[in-house]
Design a protein around this motif. Structure first.
Motif, PDB file in Angstrom:
ATOM      1  N   GLU A 190       0.898  -1.393  -0.034  1.00 18.44           N
ATOM      2  CA  GLU A 190       0.060   0.000   0.019  1.00 18.44           C
ATOM      3  C   GLU A 190       0.734   1.287   0.088  1.00 18.44           C
ATOM      4  OE1 GLU A 190      -1.859   1.876   3.922  1.00 18.44           O
ATOM      5  OE2 GLU A 190      -3.460   0.465   2.901  1.00 18.44           O
ATOM      6  N   ASP A 192       0.820   5.818  -0.534  1.00 17.45           N
ATOM      7  CA  ASP A 192       0.102   7.104  -0.534  1.00 17.45           C
ATOM      8  C   ASP A 192       0.219   7.860  -1.756  1.00 17.45           C
ATOM      9  OD1 ASP A 192       2.560   8.325  -0.503  1.00 17.45           O
ATOM     10  OD2 ASP A 192       2.593   8.474   1.594  1.00 17.45           O
ATOM     11  N   ASP A 193      -0.378   9.087  -1.593  1.00 17.20           N
ATOM     12  CA  ASP A 193      -0.360   9.901  -2.891  1.00 17.20           C
ATOM     13  C   ASP A 193       1.038  10.403  -3.245  1.00 17.20           C
ATOM     14  OD1 ASP A 193      -3.350  10.052  -3.320  1.00 17.20           O
ATOM     15  OD2 ASP A 193      -3.325  11.436  -1.642  1.00 17.20           O
ATOM     16  N   LYS A 227      -6.047   5.119  -0.337  1.00 16.89           N
ATOM     17  CA  LYS A 227      -4.531   4.604  -0.434  1.00 16.89           C
ATOM     18  C   LYS A 227      -4.478   3.867  -1.878  1.00 16.89           C
ATOM     19  CE  LYS A 227      -2.867   5.921   3.665  1.00 16.89           C
ATOM     20  NZ  LYS A 227      -1.656   6.474   3.935  1.00 16.89           N
ATOM     21  N   TYR A 228      -3.356   3.267  -2.235  1.00 21.18           N
ATOM     22  CA  TYR A 228      -3.300   2.504  -3.550  1.00 21.18           C
ATOM     23  C   TYR A 228      -2.497   1.248  -3.455  1.00 21.18           C
ATOM     24  CZ  TYR A 228      -4.327   7.356  -5.083  1.00 21.18           C
ATOM     25  OH  TYR A 228      -4.866   8.603  -5.511  1.00 21.18           O
TER      26      TYR A 228
END
Length: 285
Positions: A190, A192-193, A227-228
């Protein structure tokens, strides 16, 4: 089919060998250690190959000696570097044989990728979630090894390694075989931006696709929490292809370090208190 095949060797080390490459190209040895079959204790149990993680140095050196013995090479013919999450490529010659094998003071400084065309030299790099990238040019008998965390990936270290092999050895990228080794996968990774903004920037610059295609997942997926989930494996695969490596020449490991802490070290899953695997590649004399 998983290209990195686990095998327990006679001295107890359990290693993931790139069996297909080694069968096809006699004299080549390539793969990645597991965490099993060494002498380290506690959080570093047991085949920790990293001198920089607060393990007892004598245990790490013993593990590296066991690895060399398992590969039937001399530790003095191996190299280790000081990895800094960059994209610098070191050309390794016989003068560097033994670098970093027993002490950090002798490591190849500030490099994350290594190439050589000298038989009898065995390149090593350390991992515990970051992506091992292995390269083999069977025409010019040259090899490469790169360490690609998210920083190295967005610096396109895979492309830099192929370009260095082309410059130094005359390597044609379309003749190169590459492998993406055991590492943390999107299921567990995971970001973040900030990280994703760097990823998107490089994707735009290199014209990488985020579409799922040919059985491969996208590079990133947005999660419900903002999140990504990021696949460094798929990003490196596409960067390799942009560098000229054929898709059919790229092996992809399905092993996730975070999912398989029974076999592999994971910096993220184990909260930073863990050992390091070593990936290696080299050609015998």
């Amino acid at each position: 089919m998983e290209p990195f095949v686990l095998q327990k060797v006679e001295n107890g080390c359990e290693l993931f060998f790139l069996k297909g490459w080694m069968k096809e190209h006699p004299g080549l040895t390539a793969g990645c250690t597991s965490r099993l079959g060494g002498v380290s204790k506690t959080a570093f149990a047991s085949l920790n190959c990293g001198l920089h993680v607060s393990d007892q140095p004598e245990h790490v050196v013993a593990n590296r000696e066991k690895l060399a013995e398992a590969l039937r090479v001399r530790l003095e013919d191996c190299t280790y570097g000081e990895q800094v999450h960059g994209s610098e490529v070191q050309v390794v010659t016989k003068e560097l044989a033994g670098a970093g094998t027993r002490t950090r003071a002798t490591e190849i400084p500030s490099k994350d990728a290594f190439i050589t065309n000298e038989p009898g030299l065995f390149l090593h790099a350390l991992f515990a979630d970051c992506v091992p990238l292995l390269f083999f040019d069977p025409v010019h008998r040259a090899v490469g090894l790169a360490h690609a965390g998210w920083k190295g990936t967005v610096l396109a270290i895979a492309k830099a390694t192929v370009e260095a092999m082309s410059r130094e050895y005359g390597t044609n990228p379309s003749e190169v075989y590459a492998a993406v080794g055991p590492s943390i996968h999107a299921c567990c990774y995971e970001v973040d931006d900030y990280v994703l903004s760097r990823v998107k920037q490089v994707m735009n610059e290199l014209e990488l696709s985020n579409e799922a295609a040919d059985g491969f997942p996208p590079i990133y997926v947005e999660r419900s929490d903002g999140k990504y989930s990021l696949s460094l494996q798929q990003m490196n695969r596409q960067i390799m292809m942009k560098a000229g490596i054929l898709q059919s020449h790229i092996e992809m490991s399905s092993l996730c370090t975070s999912c398989r802490t029974d076999l592999l070290f994971s910096h993220r899953k184990e909260h930073g208190k863990t050992g390091r695997m070593a990936a290696w590649i080299g050609l015998r004399d």
